[in-house]
Scaffold this motif. Sequence first.
Motif, short mmCIF file in Angstrom:
data_model
loop_
_atom_site.label_atom_id
_atom_site.label_comp_id
_atom_site.label_asym_id
_atom_site.label_seq_id
_atom_site.Cartn_x
_atom_site.Cartn_y
_atom_site.Cartn_z
N VAL A 8 0.87 -1.18 0.00
CA VAL A 8 0.00 0.00 0.00
C VAL A 8 0.91 1.23 0.00
O VAL A 8 2.10 1.11 0.26
CB VAL A 8 -0.94 0.01 1.23
N TRP B 231 -5.61 5.66 7.66
CA TRP B 231 -6.48 5.89 6.50
C TRP B 231 -6.32 7.32 6.03
O TRP B 231 -6.22 8.24 6.83
CB TRP B 231 -7.94 5.65 6.88
N ASP C 86 -8.51 9.84 -0.51
CA ASP C 86 -7.97 10.00 -1.87
C ASP C 86 -8.96 10.87 -2.66
O ASP C 86 -10.03 10.40 -3.04
CB ASP C 86 -7.79 8.63 -2.52
N ASN D 103 -9.95 9.55 -6.35
CA ASN D 103 -10.92 8.45 -6.44
C ASN D 103 -12.09 8.61 -5.49
O ASN D 103 -12.99 7.78 -5.45
CB ASN D 103 -10.21 7.12 -6.16
N LYS E 299 -12.42 8.30 -2.19
CA LYS E 299 -12.62 7.25 -1.18
C LYS E 299 -11.42 7.23 -0.24
O LYS E 299 -10.37 7.78 -0.54
CB LYS E 299 -12.82 5.89 -1.83
N TYR E 300 -11.60 6.57 0.89
CA TYR E 300 -10.50 6.41 1.84
C TYR E 300 -9.65 5.21 1.43
O TYR E 300 -10.18 4.19 1.01
CB TYR E 300 -11.04 6.19 3.26
N VAL E 301 -8.35 5.37 1.57
CA VAL E 301 -7.42 4.28 1.27
C VAL E 301 -6.47 4.09 2.46
O VAL E 301 -6.17 5.03 3.18
CB VAL E 301 -6.58 4.55 -0.01
N CYS F 121 -2.95 3.56 4.14
CA CYS F 121 -1.56 3.95 3.90
C CYS F 121 -0.75 3.52 5.11
O CYS F 121 -1.30 3.07 6.11
CB CYS F 121 -1.44 5.45 3.72
#
Length: 172
Positions: free
Chosen positions: A23, A45, A48, A51, A53-55, A57
Amino acid sequence: MKNLKMLYDECYEMVVNCGITPVPIKSVTVNSRATSRWGACKYHWEYDNKNQKYVICCAIEISKSILGDDSDLNAVKSTIIHEILHAANPGEHHGGNWKKDARKIMNRYPEIKITRTSSSEEFGIAQPKTKYAVVCEKCGYELGRNRMCKLIRYPNEFVHGGGCGGALKRIR
């Protein structure tokens, strides 16, 4: 002191060359306070915007104590790769996918030995001295602690659980 950024870039490339995709790693820093661990991968988290949305990291910390000029280079690389593999397998800890990825790395790069734990001897550095210690009077094994605890305060109430069952005595 070894250059962490340069070592990290080299290790990241080794991981990616094995087909492993971590990630996003937002930071790689030196931790000058850590004495009982060589590295850490901390997840968080982030939103982003692209996009929408939460990603997940992560941030990687490497202990300053293993980055000295006298530390074994392959042991340091092994630790950095160990933490990058945590970023490739969020929440997996040292489970099946993490182990599979570690074997992939070790098969391709035999000089790298990725284990769940390692000792200061593997890095060629002196073991950090603890503030308090007790010693087994039967086998001579020394147990160190950095905080005062019942074992240190009342060693005669305990026995060495390492198989010999010897009496304990406080030495510092």
